[in-house]
Design a protein around this motif. Structure first.
Motif, mmCIF file in Angstrom:
data_model
loop_
_atom_site.group_PDB
_atom_site.id
_atom_site.type_symbol
_atom_site.label_atom_id
_atom_site.label_comp_id
_atom_site.label_asym_id
_atom_site.label_seq_id
_atom_site.Cartn_x
_atom_site.Cartn_y
_atom_site.Cartn_z
ATOM 1 N N MET A 7 0.850 -1.182 0.000
ATOM 2 C CA MET A 7 0.000 0.000 0.000
ATOM 3 C C MET A 7 0.887 1.232 0.000
ATOM 4 S SD MET A 7 -2.936 -1.325 2.677
ATOM 5 C CE MET A 7 -4.224 -0.334 1.961
ATOM 6 N N ILE A 8 0.711 2.098 -0.998
ATOM 7 C CA ILE A 8 1.583 3.262 -1.149
ATOM 8 C C ILE A 8 0.744 4.532 -1.267
ATOM 9 C CG2 ILE A 8 3.401 4.338 -2.512
ATOM 10 C CD1 ILE A 8 4.297 1.594 -3.383
ATOM 11 N N LEU B 277 11.810 9.212 -5.167
ATOM 12 C CA LEU B 277 12.511 8.396 -6.162
ATOM 13 C C LEU B 277 13.933 8.892 -6.389
ATOM 14 C CD1 LEU B 277 9.723 7.764 -8.836
ATOM 15 C CD2 LEU B 277 10.557 6.210 -7.063
ATOM 16 N N VAL B 278 14.132 10.196 -6.457
ATOM 17 C CA VAL B 278 15.481 10.696 -6.727
ATOM 18 C C VAL B 278 16.381 10.491 -5.512
ATOM 19 C CG1 VAL B 278 15.244 13.132 -6.010
ATOM 20 C CG2 VAL B 278 16.724 12.539 -7.920
ATOM 21 N N ALA B 279 15.837 10.557 -4.292
ATOM 22 C CA ALA B 279 16.640 10.270 -3.101
ATOM 23 C C ALA B 279 17.108 8.820 -3.112
ATOM 24 C CB ALA B 279 15.842 10.565 -1.834
ATOM 25 N N PHE B 280 16.209 7.913 -3.454
ATOM 26 C CA PHE B 280 16.569 6.497 -3.560
ATOM 27 C C PHE B 280 17.594 6.278 -4.667
ATOM 28 C CE2 PHE B 280 15.697 2.804 -6.299
ATOM 29 C CZ PHE B 280 16.155 1.787 -5.480
ATOM 30 N N LEU B 281 17.324 6.847 -5.840
ATOM 31 C CA LEU B 281 18.205 6.628 -6.981
ATOM 32 C C LEU B 281 19.590 7.202 -6.725
ATOM 33 C CD1 LEU B 281 17.966 5.350 -9.794
ATOM 34 C CD2 LEU B 281 17.537 7.643 -10.704
ATOM 35 N N ARG B 282 19.633 8.390 -6.132
ATOM 36 C CA ARG B 282 20.919 9.040 -5.852
ATOM 37 C C ARG B 282 21.725 8.260 -4.832
ATOM 38 N NH1 ARG B 282 22.009 14.347 -6.048
ATOM 39 N NH2 ARG B 282 20.481 14.348 -7.699
ATOM 40 N N SER B 283 21.070 7.799 -3.785
ATOM 41 C CA SER B 283 21.782 7.034 -2.765
ATOM 42 C C SER B 283 22.298 5.717 -3.332
ATOM 43 C CB SER B 283 20.858 6.778 -1.566
ATOM 44 O OG SER B 283 20.453 7.996 -0.974
ATOM 45 N N SER B 284 21.493 5.053 -4.155
ATOM 46 C CA SER B 284 21.931 3.817 -4.807
ATOM 47 C C SER B 284 23.099 4.080 -5.751
ATOM 48 C CB SER B 284 20.766 3.198 -5.587
ATOM 49 O OG SER B 284 19.701 2.878 -4.736
ATOM 50 N N PHE B 285 23.041 5.200 -6.464
ATOM 51 C CA PHE B 285 24.090 5.574 -7.405
ATOM 52 C C PHE B 285 25.410 5.812 -6.678
ATOM 53 C CE2 PHE B 285 26.451 8.889 -9.694
ATOM 54 C CZ PHE B 285 26.524 8.357 -10.973
ATOM 55 N N LEU B 286 25.359 6.571 -5.576
ATOM 56 C CA LEU B 286 26.583 6.835 -4.808
ATOM 57 C C LEU B 286 27.191 5.549 -4.274
ATOM 58 C CD1 LEU B 286 26.283 10.016 -2.523
ATOM 59 C CD2 LEU B 286 28.065 9.477 -4.187
ATOM 60 N N SER C 68 11.143 6.173 3.698
ATOM 61 C CA SER C 68 11.902 5.272 2.819
ATOM 62 C C SER C 68 13.245 4.925 3.447
ATOM 63 C CB SER C 68 12.122 5.940 1.451
ATOM 64 O OG SER C 68 10.916 6.049 0.737
ATOM 65 N N TRP C 69 13.936 5.905 3.992
ATOM 66 C CA TRP C 69 15.216 5.663 4.660
ATOM 67 C C TRP C 69 15.059 4.638 5.787
ATOM 68 C CZ3 TRP C 69 16.011 6.734 9.886
ATOM 69 C CH2 TRP C 69 17.305 6.503 10.349
ATOM 70 N N SER C 70 13.972 4.753 6.550
ATOM 71 C CA SER C 70 13.778 3.850 7.689
ATOM 72 C C SER C 70 13.413 2.430 7.247
ATOM 73 C CB SER C 70 12.690 4.401 8.624
ATOM 74 O OG SER C 70 11.398 4.318 8.041
ATOM 75 N N LEU C 71 12.866 2.290 6.036
ATOM 76 C CA LEU C 71 12.456 0.986 5.540
ATOM 77 C C LEU C 71 13.556 0.243 4.796
ATOM 78 C CD1 LEU C 71 8.950 1.989 4.125
ATOM 79 C CD2 LEU C 71 9.318 0.336 5.970
ATOM 80 N N MET C 72 14.496 0.985 4.187
ATOM 81 C CA MET C 72 15.485 0.380 3.298
ATOM 82 C C MET C 72 16.904 0.663 3.782
ATOM 83 S SD MET C 72 13.808 1.152 -0.453
ATOM 84 C CE MET C 72 13.595 2.918 -0.275
ATOM 85 N N THR D 8 6.369 3.216 0.483
ATOM 86 C CA THR D 8 6.632 4.477 -0.204
ATOM 87 C C THR D 8 6.935 4.198 -1.676
ATOM 88 O OG1 THR D 8 9.001 4.341 0.264
ATOM 89 C CG2 THR D 8 7.618 5.505 1.888
ATOM 90 N N PRO D 9 6.830 5.213 -2.532
ATOM 91 C CA PRO D 9 7.149 4.990 -3.954
ATOM 92 C C PRO D 9 8.535 4.399 -4.179
ATOM 93 C CG PRO D 9 6.023 7.085 -3.695
ATOM 94 C CD PRO D 9 6.290 6.572 -2.305
#
Length: 398
Positions: A139-140, A152-161, A258-262, A369-370
């Motif tokens: 559920m999102i 999405l960009v926070a996730f993508l950027r952190s994964s990229f770094l 998202s930070w707390s989940l992943m 979250t997305p």
């Protein structure tokens, strides 16, 4: 509850509203022809008119079915048990959303919405997360223009770094550079009624940056970039002069959830979002007017727009090597309601037909979250029109 034998893959609730119409059009034009779906709402005449419009858009496609609901609890309960996933655009969500999300939680039905009502999300996330997870549903809330791009960009950027440097993210500063959009009357109504529907104590609690965190929260106080003072602006070398963002609260709470989940972000991850200011004076004025009289400000964007578009810029600093920064530019050349339609439809496809494991699957469901839909979701949104570019730069932050 298993959803394999459900009548529909997807039921779009609120299909006759403005955002619902756009979502139905995107599903018709871009989602697979074998998708079993239906449109749902209270007015049969409007639903039939929408079907006619969709057939004009794509005459070779089988049109969706129609499911009429009066939004009573019995009607909602019956509807959600017919489908694997229910995207809903029926707002204000703090008035109409709780019976829907509760029905989905008990039925094990996947759920998406386009709310930006953080106090309501706080309530349903804390109340239903464990139940939803026990049923294996995803559920999102806030899968829309207000919070999904930042998330999405926070996730993508952190994964990229992490992929490029092996380091986690320490600080992430996100900004809206241009916002050429208008708000609909429905959006305005939702935003204003939220403030009058909750007590001051509840608003203070639910709007805290870490209010939506699950299981953990940062040990430090909320992050504010060095140099941001009561004057209301901060100069960030990579993204320019920034002041407060009108959607900063909703973005921040979702990103920290998202930070707390992943595990992708790093234990010392800090986030702040702002909006481009023309100069220090306008930054000062915006900061204080926003803090004092947000509902008044919302009248301004009701002006018509000849061309809608939004651009974002952001920068992430490495936890272990500050000279490593990841810079990102992102843009969408249509209105934000069209972006919401894309986000809802494409998120539904990732949940229904994942092509790789994502965090939503690893977590086993819940109120998520997305960003938990991962790289497949980002790729689908980019294919649908979002432009995004990320570069690794080796230079010390100011």
């Amino acid at each position: 509850m298993a959803t394999a034998s459900r009548q529909y893959d997807l039921v779009l609730l609120g299909a006759t509203g403005y955002t619902g119409n756009l979502t139905a059009e995107h599903i018709t034009k871009h989602l697979p022809e074998d998708l079993k779906w239906a449109i749902s709402g209270r007015n049969i005449s409007k639903l039939q008119a929408l079907i006619s419009n969709l057939q004009v858009l794509h005459p070779d496609h089988q049109p969706p079915s129609i499911e009429v609901t009066d939004l009573s609890q019995a009607s909602i309960d019956a509807l959600v048990r017919k489908t694997k996933i229910l995207p809903t655009t029926v707002g204000p969500y703090h008035r109409y959303g709780t019976p829907i999300i509760e029905a989905c939680a008990h039925a094990g039905t996947h759920y998406l919405d386009s709310t930006g009502e953080t106090p309501w999300v706080y309530d349903v996330a804390h109340k239903y997360h464990d139940l939803v997870r026990s049923n294996g549903a995803i559920m999102i809330p806030q899968c829309a223009e207000e919070s999904a791009p930042a998330d999405l960009v926070a996730f993508l950027r952190s994964s990229f770094l992490r992929e490029k440097t092996g380091h986690a993210t320490k600080e992430f500063i996100h900004s809206i550079q241009e916002f050429n959009n208008g708000f609909s009357a429905g959006t305005l109504h939702s935003l204003i009624t939220v403030a009058s529907s909750y007590s001051f104590q509840h608003l203070r609690k639910s709007l805290h940056p870490y209010a939506l965190c699950v299981g953990r929260s940062p040990s430090s106080s909320p992050f504010i970039p060095k140099g941001f003072t009561w004057l209301g602006s901060i100069k960030v070398k990579e993204v320019g002069l920034l002041t407060d963002s009108v959607i900063g609260i909703s973005d921040t709470t979702v990103v920290y959830r998202s930070w707390s989940l992943m595990d992708d972000y790093g234990p010392r991850f800090k986030y702040w979002t702002g909006m481009k200011a023309r100069n220090r004076v306008t930054g000062f004025l915006w900061h204080w007017v926003l803090a004092i009289s947000l509902p008044v400000l919302l009248i301004t964007p009701l002006r018509s727009q000849t061309k809608s578009s939004t651009t974002w810029k952001s920068v992430a600093y490495s936890d272990s090597k500050p000279s490593h920064t990841a810079e990102c530019s992102m843009s969408f050349e249509r209105d934000m309601y069209s972006l919401t339609a894309i986000l809802l439809a494409e998120a539904a496809m990732v949940i229904l037909r994942p092509d790789r494991e994502n965090w939503a699957m690893k977590l086993g469901g819940g109120v998520l979250t997305p960003a938990t839909l991962g790289h497949q979701f980002v790729e689908r949104v980019i294919s649908a029109g979002m432009k995004m570019e990320i570069n690794l730069v080796d230079k010390a932050p100011e």
